[in-house]
Design a protein around this motif. Sequence first.
Motif, short mmCIF file in Angstrom:
data_model
loop_
_atom_site.label_atom_id
_atom_site.label_comp_id
_atom_site.label_asym_id
_atom_site.label_seq_id
_atom_site.Cartn_x
_atom_site.Cartn_y
_atom_site.Cartn_z
N PHE A 542 0.30 -18.12 7.81
CA PHE A 542 -1.22 -17.91 7.24
C PHE A 542 -1.78 -18.08 8.53
N TYR A 543 -2.54 -17.50 9.30
CA TYR A 543 -3.10 -17.21 10.46
C TYR A 543 -5.10 -18.46 9.86
N ILE A 544 -5.26 -19.12 10.55
CA ILE A 544 -6.34 -19.62 11.09
C ILE A 544 -7.40 -19.28 12.43
N PRO A 545 -8.03 -18.90 12.44
CA PRO A 545 -8.58 -18.64 14.26
C PRO A 545 -9.49 -19.68 14.10
N GLN A 546 -10.01 -19.10 15.48
CA GLN A 546 -11.55 -20.72 15.68
C GLN A 546 -12.67 -20.19 14.99
N ARG A 547 -12.89 -19.34 14.78
CA ARG A 547 -14.26 -18.90 14.12
C ARG A 547 -13.75 -18.57 12.61
N PRO A 548 -13.51 -19.37 11.74
CA PRO A 548 -12.60 -19.05 9.95
C PRO A 548 -13.46 -17.90 9.33
N TYR A 549 -13.35 -16.95 8.57
CA TYR A 549 -13.98 -16.18 7.42
C TYR A 549 -14.52 -16.74 6.84
N LEU A 550 -15.56 -16.71 5.99
CA LEU A 550 -15.97 -17.01 5.21
C LEU A 550 -16.34 -15.84 4.09
N GLN A 557 -14.29 -20.84 -3.98
CA GLN A 557 -13.40 -19.45 -3.77
C GLN A 557 -13.32 -19.51 -2.39
N GLN A 558 -14.60 -20.46 -1.41
CA GLN A 558 -13.97 -20.28 0.22
C GLN A 558 -12.38 -21.37 0.44
N ILE A 559 -12.36 -21.95 -0.76
CA ILE A 559 -10.87 -23.12 -0.18
C ILE A 559 -10.00 -22.35 -0.43
N ILE A 560 -9.79 -21.18 -1.96
CA ILE A 560 -8.85 -21.10 -2.32
C ILE A 560 -8.78 -19.65 -1.94
N TYR A 561 -9.50 -19.05 -0.87
CA TYR A 561 -9.74 -17.14 -0.76
C TYR A 561 -8.24 -17.26 0.13
N PRO A 562 -7.50 -16.19 0.09
CA PRO A 562 -8.28 -14.84 -1.10
C PRO A 562 -7.71 -14.97 -1.83
N ASP A 563 -7.01 -15.90 -2.76
CA ASP A 563 -7.22 -16.57 -4.44
C ASP A 563 -8.05 -16.29 -5.00
#
Length: 720
Positions: A542-550, A557-563
Amino acid sequence: MPFQSKILPSSPPLEKTIKELISVLTDLYLKNRTKISRAVYLSLFVALIGRIYHAISEQKAASVQQVALQRHPRTTSADREAKTRKRVEINREFFKNLLRLLKIVIPGWKSKELRLLISHTFFLLVRTLISLYVAELDGKLVSSLVRGKGKDFLKGIVWWMVVAVPATFTNSMLSYHQCKLALQYRGRLTNYLHTRYLQNMTFYSLSALDDRIKNADQLIAVDVSRFSNSLAELYSNLAKPILDMIIYNYSLSRSVGGEGLFMMSLLVQVSANVMRALTPPFGKYVAEEARLEGEFRFQHSRLIENSEEIALYHGHETEKDTLDKGYFTLIKHVNRILRRRLYHGVMEDFVIKYFWGALGLMLCSVPVFFKIPGQTLRGMGDRTESFVTNRRMLLSSSDAFGRVMFSYKEITELAGYTSRVSALISVMDSIQAGHFEKSLISSAPTADADKGNEASGAAAPSVLNGRGEIVESSEIEFTDVPIVSPNGDVLVEKLNFSVKPGKHLLIVGPNGCGKSSLFRILGGLWPVYGGRVRKPSYGDIFYIPQRPYLSRGTLRQQIIYPDGIREMRDKRVSDEDLLRILSTVDIQGIVDRPHGWEAEEEWRDVLSGGVQQRVAMARLFYHQPKYAILDECTSSVTLEIEKAMYEQAKELGVTLMTVSHRRSLWRYHDDILQFDGQGNYIFTKLDAEKRLQLEDEKDELELQLRAVPELERRLQELTT
């Protein structure tokens, strides 16, 4: 006057001789009419075979040339740009690409599209038969007027109104089928492209690793729609005229004779060839216009995407010049097309409407002035009926032929759309096969260039053409893996390190040293150019960048993305579980808004940078992967929240790979991978306390060294 008296008496014998000669030739022709007709038809057949053979020969020559170009490809950026702007022609490549797209939009014999096509063909045939009957009815109406038979005229009017009912219904059904076919074609093609575009990270590779397609969004959103409309219109505008020409010409040949029809067809063919030779390459113009439209749209998208940076640099004037240049280039090209269409339209209207119209009048007058075998026109009414009927059929046939001629322009436009959509599919196939083309990568194709590249730090083509081995494993291990950027720069020649489950890794180094490239290799975004990579499947990283994609959607859906909701239910996770996850990162208050979990906002604008980073960590706790890549993902949160996030991740059994320069994170990691930005690196154990002591000592020494010049200056003052 004596001269005139000698000449005038000789005119009647000369005129009589010409009439006798014409009469003899006419009798001779009528006597051998069958043989002459067979000879003419045989000549036409031989000419047709010759044209087909010539066309096949040209296509074979073009294929040989294309194969030769593929064996010796031109890889410079200028050559590639010239290749992408090649002339769009109606040739073997066009039909090959069109057939490929037809297999997509009409997938099988039982498909809805084929049923619509068959129904559309049926109504086209019905409309042609109705038009043929209307032509005969028109002749009978005029004949009744000439003969003064009012009863027959009224009877014809009644039949005219009766025929209008199926005629109007047929016309409406043809329009309905055409629009429905366009929608079905677009739906099939869009679904196919979306599947390929969002498969195996193709959407990323298309923009980051390959530069053959500049504006995929333009192709999928606009060009596919234009292709579908053009294809649906072309069938209606081509099948109906061809069918009309066959039926009307057959009826005309029975009425005016095959000879007159042949002579007219010959003149029409000659004039059509002249028109075709003078027709501009509208397919090329359409493809170029679509490309310029896409570039102009992309410039606006780039302005919106980088609006903050441009505003801070006060670069609005420069950006305005760029947009104006793109717009004026587009308008200049559109005006050029309009001028070409003007000249071509004048020529086309003159030839089709007036020149061919004059030929038609001459053809319709043949039964009036000449005796046609098998026809007996006894009076003025019969001649009028024959002339009106023939003229009506000729006008319909001429209109059909005109539409066929106009359809050539439509075919060239379809060729432009076909070329662009097929190019997108071909590039996606090439990317999924592991082949990438980028101008900077292929700029050094020779061995000498390899040496120059090695000296300059750029990747040799031999490195870029190689592929390493990827093995699925429960741990991460790089063995002799070169880290190469998409621009062809070798960041690290051979990278060796390993991360075992439960052993957390800290990655440090200056910008551009290969940290992000390493993560993209782990995520499957960039190819492995050599060595061996052992790593878990994509779902375990799982990858988390400095500026996360919303994403667009609800708060849940923001919490469970991409589920999605279904995947969340399958994991037996409830909203209460999500709320506990948010409590871990101290953002449970974002649920206290209208509609709660179902709230939909533009979350990138609503949430602050720190809250967005906490949402990204909440996603990590929801998915609970085996490995997590954290790329400066805590730069906007406090140390207390950062501590809670890392401790929670370790409690969940997530192995962390962190890129950060914050010393507070060292205590959470066991190993360190340090790049120096010069192609070298160190992979060793991390003793956080000892490293902190060394860093403190280093900072103290640097502070003392900065004070040395001031102390030397003061010493100089004291000694003078």
